[in-house]
Scaffold this motif. Structure first.
Motif, PDB file in Angstrom:
ATOM      1  N   ASP A  12      23.043  47.503  33.762  1.00 56.43           N
ATOM      2  CA  ASP A  12      23.127  48.333  32.550  1.00 56.43           C
ATOM      3  C   ASP A  12      21.776  48.990  32.323  1.00 56.43           C
ATOM      4  O   ASP A  12      20.761  48.295  32.210  1.00 56.43           O
ATOM      5  N   TYR A  13      21.758  50.300  32.265  1.00 52.39           N
ATOM      6  CA  TYR A  13      20.498  50.999  31.984  1.00 52.39           C
ATOM      7  C   TYR A  13      20.298  51.142  30.481  1.00 52.39           C
ATOM      8  O   TYR A  13      21.232  51.414  29.742  1.00 52.39           O
ATOM      9  N   LEU A  14      19.072  50.889  30.037  1.00 50.47           N
ATOM     10  CA  LEU A  14      18.763  50.880  28.608  1.00 50.47           C
ATOM     11  C   LEU A  14      18.163  52.216  28.187  1.00 50.47           C
ATOM     12  O   LEU A  14      17.505  52.882  28.983  1.00 50.47           O
ATOM     13  N   GLU A  15      18.405  52.550  26.938  1.00 52.54           N
ATOM     14  CA  GLU A  15      17.789  53.758  26.396  1.00 52.54           C
ATOM     15  C   GLU A  15      17.199  53.449  25.046  1.00 52.54           C
ATOM     16  O   GLU A  15      17.880  52.897  24.188  1.00 52.54           O
ATOM     17  N   ASP A  16      15.938  53.745  24.884  1.00 58.99           N
ATOM     18  CA  ASP A  16      15.334  53.679  23.557  1.00 58.99           C
ATOM     19  C   ASP A  16      14.043  54.495  23.547  1.00 58.99           C
ATOM     20  O   ASP A  16      13.626  55.045  24.576  1.00 58.99           O
ATOM     21  N   ALA A  17      13.437  54.586  22.383  1.00 68.62           N
ATOM     22  CA  ALA A  17      12.294  55.487  22.215  1.00 68.62           C
ATOM     23  C   ALA A  17      11.111  55.076  23.090  1.00 68.62           C
ATOM     24  O   ALA A  17      10.428  55.921  23.676  1.00 68.62           O
ATOM     25  N   LEU A  18      10.878  53.769  23.190  1.00 66.82           N
ATOM     26  CA  LEU A  18       9.739  53.281  23.980  1.00 66.82           C
ATOM     27  C   LEU A  18       9.877  53.694  25.447  1.00 66.82           C
ATOM     28  O   LEU A  18       8.928  54.203  26.065  1.00 66.82           O
ATOM     29  N   LEU A  19      11.058  53.486  26.002  1.00 70.08           N
ATOM     30  CA  LEU A  19      11.285  53.815  27.416  1.00 70.08           C
ATOM     31  C   LEU A  19      11.182  55.321  27.641  1.00 70.08           C
ATOM     32  O   LEU A  19      10.612  55.776  28.641  1.00 70.08           O
ATOM     33  N   GLN A  20      11.718  56.065  26.695  1.00 65.19           N
ATOM     34  CA  GLN A  20      11.672  57.516  26.793  1.00 65.19           C
ATOM     35  C   GLN A  20      10.220  58.010  26.776  1.00 65.19           C
ATOM     36  O   GLN A  20       9.811  58.821  27.602  1.00 65.19           O
ATOM     37  N   GLN A  21       9.459  57.457  25.855  1.00 59.54           N
ATOM     38  CA  GLN A  21       8.060  57.849  25.704  1.00 59.54           C
ATOM     39  C   GLN A  21       7.284  57.630  27.005  1.00 59.54           C
ATOM     40  O   GLN A  21       6.392  58.398  27.352  1.00 59.54           O
ATOM     41  N   GLU A 266       8.561  44.619  27.368  1.00 56.67           N
ATOM     42  CA  GLU A 266       8.326  45.680  26.376  1.00 56.67           C
ATOM     43  C   GLU A 266       6.868  45.699  25.930  1.00 56.67           C
ATOM     44  O   GLU A 266       6.265  46.759  25.766  1.00 56.67           O
ATOM     45  N   GLN A 267       6.315  44.512  25.748  1.00 54.94           N
ATOM     46  CA  GLN A 267       4.916  44.412  25.333  1.00 54.94           C
ATOM     47  C   GLN A 267       3.997  45.039  26.384  1.00 54.94           C
ATOM     48  O   GLN A 267       3.057  45.772  26.067  1.00 54.94           O
ATOM     49  N   MET A 268       4.279  44.758  27.638  1.00 51.60           N
ATOM     50  CA  MET A 268       3.440  45.293  28.717  1.00 51.60           C
ATOM     51  C   MET A 268       3.581  46.809  28.848  1.00 51.60           C
ATOM     52  O   MET A 268       2.625  47.505  29.219  1.00 51.60           O
ATOM     53  N   ILE A 269       4.770  47.321  28.555  1.00 45.42           N
ATOM     54  CA  ILE A 269       4.940  48.788  28.568  1.00 45.42           C
ATOM     55  C   ILE A 269       4.083  49.389  27.455  1.00 45.42           C
ATOM     56  O   ILE A 269       3.341  50.348  27.662  1.00 45.42           O
ATOM     57  N   ARG A 270       4.178  48.769  26.269  1.00 42.38           N
ATOM     58  CA  ARG A 270       3.412  49.263  25.113  1.00 42.38           C
ATOM     59  C   ARG A 270       1.908  49.222  25.402  1.00 42.38           C
ATOM     60  O   ARG A 270       1.166  50.107  25.017  1.00 42.38           O
ATOM     61  N   ASP A 271       1.467  48.174  26.082  1.00 41.48           N
ATOM     62  CA  ASP A 271       0.043  48.016  26.388  1.00 41.48           C
ATOM     63  C   ASP A 271      -0.407  48.854  27.580  1.00 41.48           C
ATOM     64  O   ASP A 271      -1.562  48.742  28.018  1.00 41.48           O
ATOM     65  N   GLY A 272       0.488  49.590  28.177  1.00 46.70           N
ATOM     66  CA  GLY A 272       0.118  50.405  29.337  1.00 46.70           C
ATOM     67  C   GLY A 272      -0.096  49.589  30.601  1.00 46.70           C
ATOM     68  O   GLY A 272      -0.727  50.062  31.553  1.00 46.70           O
ATOM     69  N   ARG A 273       0.427  48.370  30.638  1.00 46.94           N
ATOM     70  CA  ARG A 273       0.246  47.524  31.827  1.00 46.94           C
ATOM     71  C   ARG A 273       1.388  47.681  32.827  1.00 46.94           C
ATOM     72  O   ARG A 273       1.364  47.085  33.904  1.00 46.94           O
ATOM     73  N   ILE A 274       2.385  48.447  32.450  1.00 41.98           N
ATOM     74  CA  ILE A 274       3.426  48.843  33.401  1.00 41.98           C
ATOM     75  C   ILE A 274       3.373  50.366  33.451  1.00 41.98           C
ATOM     76  O   ILE A 274       3.399  51.027  32.412  1.00 41.98           O
ATOM     77  N   ALA A 275       3.275  50.901  34.666  1.00 42.75           N
ATOM     78  CA  ALA A 275       3.008  52.336  34.818  1.00 42.75           C
ATOM     79  C   ALA A 275       4.137  53.202  34.275  1.00 42.75           C
ATOM     80  O   ALA A 275       5.315  52.876  34.445  1.00 42.75           O
ATOM     81  N   ASP A 276       3.749  54.296  33.614  1.00 42.46           N
ATOM     82  CA  ASP A 276       4.729  55.294  33.194  1.00 42.46           C
ATOM     83  C   ASP A 276       5.494  55.771  34.423  1.00 42.46           C
ATOM     84  O   ASP A 276       4.927  55.854  35.516  1.00 42.46           O
ATOM     85  N   GLY A 277       6.766  56.080  34.229  1.00 42.67           N
ATOM     86  CA  GLY A 277       7.577  56.570  35.342  1.00 42.67           C
ATOM     87  C   GLY A 277       8.167  55.468  36.217  1.00 42.67           C
ATOM     88  O   GLY A 277       8.851  55.762  37.187  1.00 42.67           O
ATOM     89  N   SER A 278       7.900  54.208  35.870  1.00 43.27           N
ATOM     90  CA  SER A 278       8.434  53.093  36.679  1.00 43.27           C
ATOM     91  C   SER A 278       9.958  53.016  36.591  1.00 43.27           C
ATOM     92  O   SER A 278      10.567  53.491  35.634  1.00 43.27           O
ATOM     93  N   HIS A 279      10.536  52.413  37.590  1.00 46.89           N
ATOM     94  CA  HIS A 279      11.967  52.079  37.577  1.00 46.89           C
ATOM     95  C   HIS A 279      12.047  50.553  37.684  1.00 46.89           C
ATOM     96  O   HIS A 279      11.880  49.990  38.764  1.00 46.89           O
ATOM     97  N   ILE A 280      12.246  49.935  36.537  1.00 41.69           N
ATOM     98  CA  ILE A 280      12.211  48.461  36.469  1.00 41.69           C
ATOM     99  C   ILE A 280      13.621  47.902  36.420  1.00 41.69           C
ATOM    100  O   ILE A 280      14.450  48.377  35.647  1.00 41.69           O
ATOM    101  N   ILE A 281      13.850  46.872  37.208  1.00 43.61           N
ATOM    102  CA  ILE A 281      15.091  46.109  37.073  1.00 43.61           C
ATOM    103  C   ILE A 281      14.724  44.744  36.492  1.00 43.61           C
ATOM    104  O   ILE A 281      13.949  43.986  37.090  1.00 43.61           O
ATOM    105  N   CYS A 282      15.258  44.458  35.300  1.00 48.47           N
ATOM    106  CA  CYS A 282      15.064  43.143  34.691  1.00 48.47           C
ATOM    107  C   CYS A 282      16.284  42.289  35.039  1.00 48.47           C
ATOM    108  O   CYS A 282      17.412  42.743  34.903  1.00 48.47           O
TER     109      CYS A 282
END
Ligand SMILES: *Cc1c(COP(=O)(O)O)cnc(C)c1O
Length: 305
Positions: A12-21, A266-282
């Motif tokens: 299931d692919y997620l959509e929200d403001a954080l991921l979009q940003q 989510e915390q790591m995305i917010r902190d910039g510790r996961i690169a923008d443009g990544s394709h993550i599978i949780c």
């Protein structure tokens, strides 16, 4: 008879403001839905054990766990589905108390529950204790606590086949790390792996996992701060996060494993510790049956099993 439990796997692919940003594609590999009876990563660890039990001519699965064990719950369900018997060696006497709901369900699924003292339980990996048990249960295939043997490791590795080739990162929660290592062995090295130990002091896992993972497969890291106080501990913030996540994405998380992982991602995305443009599978490793103990604080029914 060959093992025939078809695996139902969806992402299931997620959509929200954080991921979009951050232009991040984030998919949830729903192992919680892998089978109507047997949930999550535990199914993958068990399936090769069931095969091995059959080959060895055993008709019973025997393993170890505490009163809330996802592993024993999954094993009881798997044994029932494959017409095997099951025995659970349970840590601690439960004397006059009713057993936990987890154990009541195990019993309803046909599992024989054997309560042992904490002292006896602590011998669960001693060769001499195990050979004594094997004598006592000659028709049983012995599986270590959590399903963490060779068969569990190779079974967990088959999860790698469900990761899309264009993913850049796979994230999952870690207990013993067997699932993480099993997948790391099988997954294309170009895809990074990020593990979230769910207990306090998870740094010891660096050495333990390094010993199990081929040095050629070293594209992995751990984030050890997302324990929320320790194993099976939780905070109002974590439960609030899980409720909010469900309201947005309609995906139930459990508070012991997957809630902590997704919070951490989510915390790591917010902190910039996961690169923008990544394709993550949780990886949703399941565990929802364990939500019963916090049900009153959840806005959704967390156990679909
Ligand atoms: C057991 C379990 C894990 C941990 O698996 P390990 O292979 O021990 O690391 C993760 N998530 C869930 C839901 C589990 O039940």
């Amino acid at each position: 008879m060959a093992i025939d439990l078809r695996e139902q796997v969806q992402i299931d692919y997620l959509e929200d403001a954080l991921l979009q940003q951050h232009r991040i594609r984030m998919g949830m590999l729903r192992l919680d839905l892998v089978h109507p009876l047997v949930s999550g990563n535990k199914w993958f660890k068990l399936k090769e054990n069931i095969r091995a039990a059959r080959v060895a001519g055993k008709d019973t699965l025997l393993s170890f766990g505490g009163a809330y064990s996802n592993h024993l719950h999954a094993m009881a369900a798997a044994a029932q589905a494959f017409q095997l018997k099951s025995t659970g060696i349970i840590r601690g006497f439960h004397g006059k108390d009713l057993p936990s709901e987890t154990l009541q369900q195990c019993r309803e699924m046909g599992m024989e529950l054997v309560y042992v003292s904490r002292e006896e339980y602590s011998k669960k990996a001693d060769p001499s204790y195990l050979s004594g048990l094997q004598e006592q249960y000659p028709d049983a295939w012995l599986i270590p606590e959590g399903g963490n043997n060779e068969a569990g490791f190779s079974g967990a590795g088959t999860i790698a086949a469900y990761i899309p080739a264009d993913a850049t990162m796979v994230a999952l929660p870690i207990g013993t790390g067997t699932t993480f290592c099993g997948i790391r062995q099988q997954l294309d090295k170009g895809i990074a792996m990020l593990g979230f130990p769910v207990m306090k002091g998870g740094d010891y896992l660096y050495a333990e996992l390094s010993a199990q993972i081929d040095p050629g497969q070293d594209n992995w890291m751990l984030e050890t701060a997302m324990h929320f106080g320790g194993f099976a501990k939780h905070t109002p913030e974590l439960l609030h996060f899980m409720n909010r996540f469900y309201a947005i994405h309609r995906i139930p998380l459990d508070f012991v494993y997957t809630g902590k992982m997704i919070y951490g991602v989510e915390q790591m995305i917010r902190d910039g510790r996961i690169a923008d443009g990544s394709h993550i599978i949780c990886i949703h490793t399941g565990g929802l049956q364990g939500n019963r103990s916090v049900q009153a604080q959840l806005s959704y029914t967390g156990h679909n099993h």
